[in-house]
Motif scaffolding. Structure first.
Motif, PDB file in Angstrom:
ATOM      1  N   LEU A  93       1.921   9.798   8.786  1.00 61.18           N
ATOM      2  CA  LEU A  93       2.574  10.288   7.567  1.00 61.18           C
ATOM      3  C   LEU A  93       2.903   9.130   6.632  1.00 61.18           C
ATOM      4  O   LEU A  93       2.634   9.189   5.421  1.00 61.18           O
ATOM      5  CB  LEU A  93       3.842  11.056   7.925  1.00 61.18           C
ATOM      6  CG  LEU A  93       3.659  12.353   8.709  1.00 61.18           C
ATOM      7  CD1 LEU A  93       5.010  12.957   9.074  1.00 61.18           C
ATOM      8  CD2 LEU A  93       2.819  13.353   7.935  1.00 61.18           C
ATOM      9  N   GLY A  94       3.502   8.074   7.175  1.00 54.46           N
ATOM     10  CA  GLY A  94       3.820   6.913   6.348  1.00 54.46           C
ATOM     11  C   GLY A  94       2.585   6.292   5.752  1.00 54.46           C
ATOM     12  O   GLY A  94       2.588   5.842   4.591  1.00 54.46           O
ATOM     13  N   ALA A  95       1.489   6.268   6.525  1.00 53.31           N
ATOM     14  CA  ALA A  95       0.244   5.672   6.039  1.00 53.31           C
ATOM     15  C   ALA A  95      -0.332   6.451   4.861  1.00 53.31           C
ATOM     16  O   ALA A  95      -0.711   5.859   3.844  1.00 53.31           O
ATOM     17  CB  ALA A  95      -0.774   5.596   7.173  1.00 53.31           C
ATOM     18  N   VAL A  96      -0.386   7.788   4.963  1.00 51.62           N
ATOM     19  CA  VAL A  96      -0.985   8.560   3.864  1.00 51.62           C
ATOM     20  C   VAL A  96      -0.097   8.535   2.631  1.00 51.62           C
ATOM     21  O   VAL A  96      -0.601   8.576   1.505  1.00 51.62           O
ATOM     22  CB  VAL A  96      -1.300  10.017   4.282  1.00 51.62           C
ATOM     23  CG1 VAL A  96      -2.357  10.049   5.369  1.00 51.62           C
ATOM     24  CG2 VAL A  96      -0.062  10.785   4.694  1.00 51.62           C
ATOM     25  N   VAL A  97       1.222   8.448   2.839  1.00 49.32           N
ATOM     26  CA  VAL A  97       2.130   8.339   1.688  1.00 49.32           C
ATOM     27  C   VAL A  97       1.908   7.006   0.980  1.00 49.32           C
ATOM     28  O   VAL A  97       1.842   6.951  -0.256  1.00 49.32           O
ATOM     29  CB  VAL A  97       3.595   8.496   2.129  1.00 49.32           C
ATOM     30  CG1 VAL A  97       4.535   8.176   0.970  1.00 49.32           C
ATOM     31  CG2 VAL A  97       3.852   9.894   2.642  1.00 49.32           C
ATOM     32  N   ALA A  98       1.772   5.930   1.746  1.00 57.02           N
ATOM     33  CA  ALA A  98       1.523   4.618   1.148  1.00 57.02           C
ATOM     34  C   ALA A  98       0.213   4.619   0.364  1.00 57.02           C
ATOM     35  O   ALA A  98       0.137   4.070  -0.746  1.00 57.02           O
ATOM     36  CB  ALA A  98       1.487   3.547   2.237  1.00 57.02           C
ATOM     37  N   VAL A  99      -0.821   5.241   0.925  1.00 55.04           N
ATOM     38  CA  VAL A  99      -2.131   5.283   0.255  1.00 55.04           C
ATOM     39  C   VAL A  99      -2.045   6.082  -1.038  1.00 55.04           C
ATOM     40  O   VAL A  99      -2.562   5.660  -2.085  1.00 55.04           O
ATOM     41  CB  VAL A  99      -3.193   5.890   1.202  1.00 55.04           C
ATOM     42  CG1 VAL A  99      -4.484   6.186   0.441  1.00 55.04           C
ATOM     43  CG2 VAL A  99      -3.488   4.940   2.359  1.00 55.04           C
ATOM     44  N   GLU A 100      -1.396   7.251  -0.995  1.00 55.85           N
ATOM     45  CA  GLU A 100      -1.321   8.088  -2.191  1.00 55.85           C
ATOM     46  C   GLU A 100      -0.455   7.445  -3.274  1.00 55.85           C
ATOM     47  O   GLU A 100      -0.791   7.497  -4.461  1.00 55.85           O
ATOM     48  CB  GLU A 100      -0.782   9.472  -1.835  1.00 55.85           C
ATOM     49  CG  GLU A 100      -0.611  10.416  -3.018  1.00 55.85           C
ATOM     50  CD  GLU A 100      -1.892  10.697  -3.798  1.00 55.85           C
ATOM     51  OE1 GLU A 100      -1.796  11.152  -4.952  1.00 55.85           O
ATOM     52  OE2 GLU A 100      -2.983  10.467  -3.240  1.00 55.85           O
ATOM     53  N   LEU A 101       0.647   6.833  -2.892  1.00 56.32           N
ATOM     54  CA  LEU A 101       1.466   6.148  -3.891  1.00 56.32           C
ATOM     55  C   LEU A 101       0.679   5.016  -4.545  1.00 56.32           C
ATOM     56  O   LEU A 101       0.761   4.821  -5.773  1.00 56.32           O
ATOM     57  CB  LEU A 101       2.737   5.596  -3.240  1.00 56.32           C
ATOM     58  CG  LEU A 101       3.826   6.609  -2.905  1.00 56.32           C
ATOM     59  CD1 LEU A 101       4.945   5.953  -2.107  1.00 56.32           C
ATOM     60  CD2 LEU A 101       4.395   7.252  -4.178  1.00 56.32           C
ATOM     61  N   ALA A 102      -0.109   4.291  -3.751  1.00 60.40           N
ATOM     62  CA  ALA A 102      -0.937   3.212  -4.310  1.00 60.40           C
ATOM     63  C   ALA A 102      -1.948   3.777  -5.296  1.00 60.40           C
ATOM     64  O   ALA A 102      -2.205   3.189  -6.350  1.00 60.40           O
ATOM     65  CB  ALA A 102      -1.641   2.450  -3.192  1.00 60.40           C
ATOM     66  N   ARG A 103      -2.524   4.925  -4.949  1.00 66.30           N
ATOM     67  CA  ARG A 103      -3.492   5.558  -5.858  1.00 66.30           C
ATOM     68  C   ARG A 103      -2.824   5.921  -7.187  1.00 66.30           C
ATOM     69  O   ARG A 103      -3.474   5.891  -8.253  1.00 66.30           O
ATOM     70  CB  ARG A 103      -4.072   6.816  -5.210  1.00 66.30           C
ATOM     71  CG  ARG A 103      -5.287   7.405  -5.942  1.00 66.30           C
ATOM     72  CD  ARG A 103      -5.704   8.718  -5.340  1.00 66.30           C
ATOM     73  NE  ARG A 103      -4.733   9.765  -5.596  1.00 66.30           N
ATOM     74  CZ  ARG A 103      -4.660  10.446  -6.750  1.00 66.30           C
ATOM     75  NH1 ARG A 103      -5.491  10.174  -7.752  1.00 66.30           N
ATOM     76  NH2 ARG A 103      -3.758  11.391  -6.903  1.00 66.30           N
TER      77      ARG A 103
END
Length: 234
Positions: A93-103
């Protein structure tokens, strides 16, 4: 509980928040993550619904889930320096949130923990970016606050400040202590006693609203409403 702490975060656009929550509830139903029937909870209650975030189990679902978390966080106005995903569900969950925020142009460091310390290589319990500044904990739900307290201990030991928690669903349900119901939820405990801000994509109130307005699921409205009447908190 202690007296609630004063928040300094920016005002929330509740109409946009409600629309996002309704969209998320339908998404969770479509994925089979949110189901209706009779389910025994950890507290021993018979719940008419069940939320199993482990069933966000393919790339498309995780992509959309990350988008929901990111949108909710940005709308909340909560500020943080590092994302922390507690083992185990919090790690993806933390990983996909980090990726989407970066996007979306908000690039944040990401870290997670192991359940057991590694005694070779880099060693230790923590993996990823150093924990520093204000830390955001990402998880699926807050059932008893135990996982949050464990995360707080790890974060503080690393010299950082536990600041906020992001979850998918706030059950708005009374917690239990020593087998007895208390007058606050685990989310309220985390917010008012532990002093962390909490960002939930959706709440049980949003689920009830969705059931009431959606013909295919209106049959479940009465049972979920009765459950909230018995065990619910604001």
């Amino acid at each position: 509980m202690n007296t609630p702490q004063t928040s300094t975060q920016a005002p929330v656009d509740h109409s946009a928040q409600d629309a996002l929550a309704a969209e998320f509830v339908q998404f969770a139903i479509d994925c089979g993550v949110l189901r209706f029937g009779e389910f025994k909870t950890k507290a021993g209650r018979l719940s008419p619904y069940f939320f199993n975030a482990g069933l966000f189990d393919d790339g498309t679902k995780m992509l959309r889930l990350g988008q929901f978390y990111a949108r909710a966080l940005l709308a909340s106005g909560i500020e943080f320096d590092v994302i922390f995903g507690p083992a185990y569900k919090g790690i993806p969950l933390g990983a996909v949130v980090a990726v989407e925020l970066a996007r979306l142009g908000v690039n944040k460091p990401f870290a997670y923990n192991r359940k057991e310390a590694k005694d070779h290589g880099e060693g230790g319990l923590l993996v990823g970016a150093p924990l520093q500044g204000k830390v955001l904990i990402v998880d699926d739900v807050i059932s008893a606050g135990t996982a949050v307290r464990e995360s707080i201990a790890l974060i503080e030991k690393a010299g950082a400040a536990p600041h906020a928690v992001a979850i998918a669903l706030d059950r708005q349900e009374k917690a239990t202590e020593n087998g007895h119901d208390v007058d606050w939820s685990a989310v309220q405990y985390v917010r008012d006693t532990l002093g962390l801000q909490v960002c939930a994509i959706a709440k049980l109130a949003h689920l009830l609203q969705h059931l009431r307005l959606t013909d295919n699921f209106s049959q479940f409205f009465e049972s979920v409403s009765a459950y909230r009447e018995r065990y619910g908190v604001e």
